[in-house]
Scaffold this motif. Structure first.
Motif, PDB file in Angstrom:
ATOM      1  N   ARG A   1       0.803  -1.201   0.000  1.00  0.00           N
ATOM      2  CA  ARG A   1       0.000   0.000   0.000  1.00  0.00           C
ATOM      3  C   ARG A   1       0.849   1.269   0.000  1.00  0.00           C
ATOM      4  O   ARG A   1       0.521   2.254  -0.632  1.00  0.00           O
ATOM      5  N   PHE A   2       1.974   1.258   0.707  1.00  0.00           N
ATOM      6  CA  PHE A   2       2.775   2.459   0.815  1.00  0.00           C
ATOM      7  C   PHE A   2       3.971   2.474  -0.134  1.00  0.00           C
ATOM      8  O   PHE A   2       4.795   3.347  -0.069  1.00  0.00           O
ATOM      9  N   GLY A   3       4.062   1.490  -1.019  1.00  0.00           N
ATOM     10  CA  GLY A   3       5.058   1.546  -2.062  1.00  0.00           C
ATOM     11  C   GLY A   3       6.495   1.488  -1.604  1.00  0.00           C
ATOM     12  O   GLY A   3       7.364   2.171  -2.138  1.00  0.00           O
ATOM     13  N   ILE A   4       6.804   0.705  -0.602  1.00  0.00           N
ATOM     14  CA  ILE A   4       8.188   0.583  -0.142  1.00  0.00           C
ATOM     15  C   ILE A   4       8.673  -0.825  -0.399  1.00  0.00           C
ATOM     16  O   ILE A   4       9.309  -1.456   0.435  1.00  0.00           O
ATOM     17  N   GLY A   5       8.395  -1.333  -1.597  1.00  0.00           N
ATOM     18  CA  GLY A   5       8.651  -2.734  -1.904  1.00  0.00           C
ATOM     19  C   GLY A   5      10.091  -3.160  -1.741  1.00  0.00           C
ATOM     20  O   GLY A   5      10.359  -4.295  -1.340  1.00  0.00           O
ATOM     21  N   PHE A   6      11.052  -2.267  -2.039  1.00  0.00           N
ATOM     22  CA  PHE A   6      12.452  -2.658  -1.916  1.00  0.00           C
ATOM     23  C   PHE A   6      12.768  -3.128  -0.500  1.00  0.00           C
ATOM     24  O   PHE A   6      13.458  -4.134  -0.298  1.00  0.00           O
ATOM     25  N   TYR A   7      12.239  -2.428   0.486  1.00  0.00           N
ATOM     26  CA  TYR A   7      12.547  -2.766   1.876  1.00  0.00           C
ATOM     27  C   TYR A   7      11.805  -3.998   2.369  1.00  0.00           C
ATOM     28  O   TYR A   7      12.094  -4.506   3.449  1.00  0.00           O
ATOM     29  N   ALA A   8      10.863  -4.497   1.579  1.00  0.00           N
ATOM     30  CA  ALA A   8      10.204  -5.742   1.961  1.00  0.00           C
ATOM     31  C   ALA A   8      11.201  -6.889   2.021  1.00  0.00           C
ATOM     32  O   ALA A   8      10.959  -7.904   2.674  1.00  0.00           O
ATOM     33  N   GLY A   9      12.353  -6.738   1.344  1.00  0.00           N
ATOM     34  CA  GLY A   9      13.370  -7.779   1.384  1.00  0.00           C
ATOM     35  C   GLY A   9      13.873  -8.072   2.780  1.00  0.00           C
ATOM     36  O   GLY A   9      14.311  -9.201   3.082  1.00  0.00           O
ATOM     37  N   PHE A  10      13.807  -7.089   3.680  1.00  0.00           N
ATOM     38  CA  PHE A  10      14.277  -7.315   5.038  1.00  0.00           C
ATOM     39  C   PHE A  10      13.361  -8.244   5.835  1.00  0.00           C
ATOM     40  O   PHE A  10      13.711  -8.658   6.937  1.00  0.00           O
ATOM     41  N   MET A  11      12.207  -8.572   5.280  1.00  0.00           N
ATOM     42  CA  MET A  11      11.367  -9.562   5.949  1.00  0.00           C
ATOM     43  C   MET A  11      12.013 -10.940   5.911  1.00  0.00           C
ATOM     44  O   MET A  11      11.773 -11.777   6.780  1.00  0.00           O
ATOM     45  N   VAL A  12      12.852 -11.182   4.893  1.00  0.00           N
ATOM     46  CA  VAL A  12      13.433 -12.516   4.736  1.00  0.00           C
ATOM     47  C   VAL A  12      14.954 -12.503   4.766  1.00  0.00           C
ATOM     48  O   VAL A  12      15.588 -13.560   4.724  1.00  0.00           O
ATOM     49  N   ALA A  13      15.562 -11.324   4.819  1.00  0.00           N
ATOM     50  CA  ALA A  13      17.018 -11.226   4.721  1.00  0.00           C
ATOM     51  C   ALA A  13      17.603 -10.497   5.922  1.00  0.00           C
ATOM     52  O   ALA A  13      16.994  -9.574   6.472  1.00  0.00           O
ATOM     53  N   ASP A  14      18.814 -10.924   6.312  1.00  0.00           N
ATOM     54  CA  ASP A  14      19.558 -10.226   7.354  1.00  0.00           C
ATOM     55  C   ASP A  14      20.338  -9.049   6.776  1.00  0.00           C
ATOM     56  O   ASP A  14      20.682  -8.120   7.493  1.00  0.00           O
ATOM     57  N   GLU A  15      20.631  -9.121   5.501  1.00  0.00           N
ATOM     58  CA  GLU A  15      21.406  -8.065   4.856  1.00  0.00           C
ATOM     59  C   GLU A  15      21.005  -7.983   3.392  1.00  0.00           C
ATOM     60  O   GLU A  15      20.690  -9.001   2.760  1.00  0.00           O
ATOM     61  N   MET A  16      21.021  -6.767   2.855  1.00  0.00           N
ATOM     62  CA  MET A  16      20.715  -6.559   1.444  1.00  0.00           C
ATOM     63  C   MET A  16      21.831  -5.742   0.806  1.00  0.00           C
ATOM     64  O   MET A  16      22.309  -4.764   1.385  1.00  0.00           O
ATOM     65  N   THR A  17      22.237  -6.161  -0.408  1.00  0.00           N
ATOM     66  CA  THR A  17      23.267  -5.453  -1.149  1.00  0.00           C
ATOM     67  C   THR A  17      22.750  -5.146  -2.542  1.00  0.00           C
ATOM     68  O   THR A  17      22.164  -6.009  -3.201  1.00  0.00           O
ATOM     69  N   LEU A  18      22.966  -3.922  -2.977  1.00  0.00           N
ATOM     70  CA  LEU A  18      22.531  -3.490  -4.303  1.00  0.00           C
ATOM     71  C   LEU A  18      23.750  -2.974  -5.060  1.00  0.00           C
ATOM     72  O   LEU A  18      24.523  -2.170  -4.525  1.00  0.00           O
TER      73      LEU A  18
END
Length: 634
Positions: free
Chosen positions: A123-140
């Motif tokens: 709903r709030f369009g923050i899809g990139f940060y949804a990755g933290f639901m399943v990840a301890d760390e994110m790299t782009l």
């Protein structure tokens, strides 16, 4: 290259912690959001290349690639799209504030159930940060088209993120999730499993134009040595109706609207001939909370030959249909087009006219065939749809055909204007209505008394827009729309006639009192006269036939417009004991009528209060009431 470390805003850190530690019933949405971002990057690359062939973009194999490494527990989503610059990464990825952090944080905290909290992600369009639901760390890692160097962004979602310029980045963007430890008891959420990736892509991203490829890993049990394309790549609006399921429509709706609920209605349209386009529209089941705010983002996704041109193209539908979501895919529009040009493009205007008629006809069909679904639609969007009665005269009849209104007829079901006209009493010439803040306040208004007594139906209009559209429309099927609180009321219906002789005699007996009261009340009233609309109350205030109502005056002032104060008319009920006593006292007291003048002020103040207004001098009015009550107790 040097690495810089930055801190998230306080609200952003709180939001990340909520997302990381909250328990969601379905975490699969993270992959849907990452794939969607990759698809957008590919759309932008192709559009940029079509507009400027000097960029040297390689369009030969645009795709999205998913790599999984079960041993390292990583999942990577790659695209060879337009990429991002160092500054764009800091702005778009390093900041959550653009998505309305404070509002999102408040709603996440208030979400009492898993499904409600999960829905807020999209709903709030923050899809990139949804990755933290399943990840301890994110790299782009990303490199923008036309630039020689790239950028690496990384974060553990604990309050900071790092940015670093790199030289060996390929064009496009790759997002690597370092997944949380596996749960042996819950293999349904093993995001290194090929079957799980297939399931998510099929469910959420099958309509995406670009191929989504899964690269098999050695030892994962897969026989195929080549990357496997997971999606059909055929947009839903380009497939036949028989090929598309309701679930697929619903997922597309959720993707374009960021709503977590299923739509109320799906509308398909395909125009052929000299100008071809396809449209897939959705009527939501619930009105968004900001539907009536200036910041509400409206518009449809506009594609040209399957290339995304604009996310929120406002020109495709009129403002009163701003709640409609969906996509339009046109064949012959110019790719090099701006919002200003769109406003003037004759093809866009043609699409708008056709889509508007299609939406209204779909609502009409819904009204005829599914009363429950129509009731939901009108409850959620009736107020905004009625705005079209002001701004779209070409479709006014179509809007009136689907509009329904509460009324004083028996039962709670709303009525249409057509049904009202069919029920009109013999001799009734007008369609009567009354506006107000609520149904209860309208039904208790003194203006309604004679209509209740005579059994004449009155429409009860409670939306702010109702104050305006009734004057703009004026009439329906030759019957004038008349407010029961404006002008003089003459009910020429069966059983309602008053003998002319008796009325003239009554007017004559009250003439002196009426003239005296008008003098006493001065500028507070335009006139004082006997009423034909009161049967119970002693008095009421009404507007002249062509004057603005108090509610409309307040509405214009709230918009910053200067509106002169309109004098109202005080009407007295000649059959009420208080008014008859007032007439008798006036006749007996001669010139010394000081106490009678107070009574006239009180009567006027009570009439203003009865319609929901406020006396000109509230403190003085209260003092007069208190003194009068005191005298009654002596």
């Amino acid at each position: 290259m040097s690495t810089e470390t930055f801190e998230f805003q306080v609200e952003a850190r709180q939001l990340l912690q909520l997302m990381i530690h909250s328990v969601y019933s379905n975490k699969d949405v993270f992959l849907r959001e990452l794939v969607s971002n990759a698809s957008d990057a590919l759309d932008k690359l192709r559009l940029a290349a079509l507009r400027d062939d000097s960029l040297g973009a390689d369009l030969s194999d645009l795709h999205i690639q998913i790599d999984v490494d079960p041993e390292a527990r990583t999942l990577t989503v790659r695209d060879n799209g337009i990429g991002m610059s160092y500054d764009e990464v800091g702005t778009l990825i390093g900041t959550i504030a653009n998505s309305g952090t404070a509002a999102l944080l408040k709603e996440l905290e208030e979400a009492q159930d898993e499904a409600g909290a999960e829905g807020l992600i999209g709903r709030f369009g923050i899809g990139f940060y949804a990755g933290f639901m399943v990840a301890d760390e994110m790299t782009l890692v990303t490199r923008r088209l036309g630039e020689s160097g790239g950028t690496r962004w990384s974060s553990r979602g604990e309050g900071t993120y790092s940015l670093e310029k790199v030289e060996d980045a390929p064009q496009g963007t790759s997002v690597t999730l370092h997944l949380k430890p596996a749960d042996p008891e819950n293999q349904l959420h093993d995001y290194t499993s090929p079957w799980k990736i297939r399931e998510i892509v099929k469910r959420y991203s099958d309509f995406i134009t670009w191929p989504i490829r899964l690269v098999p890993q050695p030892g994962d049990g897969e026989e195929a040595a080549e990357p496997e394309t997971l999606n059909s790549r055929k947009a839903l609006w380009a497939r036949s109706r028989e090929e598309v399921s309701a679930d697929e429509y619903h997922e597309l709706y959720k993707h374009v609207s960021h709503d977590w609920r299923d739509p109320l209605e799906t509308i398909r349209l395909q125009a052929e001939g000299t100008f071809e386009y396809q449209a897939l529209l959705f009527l939501p089941a619930h009105a968004p909370h900001d539907l009536f705010t200036r910041d509400f983002r409206r518009g449809l996704q506009l594609y040209v030959r399957r290339v995304l041109i604009m996310d929120d193209c406002e020109a495709l539908l009129p403002p009163y249909l701003r709640f409609v979501k969906g996509v339009v895919d046109a064949q012959d529009l110019s790719l090099n087009v701006s919002r200003e040009i769109l406003q003037q493009d004759r093809h866009i205007r043609m699409i708008q006219r056709r889509l508007t008629k299609k939406v209204l006809s779909s609502v009409k069909e819904m009204k005829a065939n599914d009363a429950e679904k129509y009731a939901t639609f009108w409850r959620e969007f009736g107020a905004v749809l009625k705005e079209g009665l002001l701004g779209d005269p070409d479709n006014r009849d179509a809007i009136l055909a689907v509009a329904s209104f509460a009324s004083t007829r028996e039962g709670d079901e709303p009525t249409t204007l057509q049904q009202y006209v069919e029920r009109m009493k013999d001799g009734q010439e007008h369609i009567y209505y009354l506006t107000g803040e609520s149904r209860q306040s309208i039904e208790n208004s003194p203006h309604m008394e004679v209509f209740k007594a005579r059994g004449v139906e009155v429409l009860l209009l409670t939306d702010p827009v109702d104050e305006v559209w009734v004057d703009a429309v004026g009439e329906f099927e030759g019957k004038q729309l008349r407010s029961v609180a404006k002008g003089e009321i003459e009910l020429d219906v069966q059983g309602g006639d008053q003998q002319d002789g008796a009325r003239e005699e009554q007017d004559e007996s009250y003439a002196g009192l009426l003239e005296w009261m008008k003098e006493q009340l001065g500028e507070e009233v335009k006139d004082v006269r006997l009423s034909t609309r009161l049967t119970v109350s002693p008095a009421c205030v009404v507007s002249d036939a062509h004057d603005l109502t108090p509610a409309l005056e307040n509405m214009y002032r709230a918009m910053g417009q200067e509106v002169p104060v309109t004098q109202r008319i005080l009407e007295l009920n000649p059959d009420h004991a208080l008014v008859r006593g007032l007439r008798q006292t006036y006749a007996e007291q001669g010139k010394d009528r000081a106490e009678l003048a107070e009574t006239a002020q009180l009567l006027h103040g009570l009439a203003v209060l009865a319609e929901g207004g406020q006396p000109k001098e509230p403190a003085r009015f209260v003092k007069l009431v208190a003194e009068r009550l005191e005298r009654t107790l002596r």
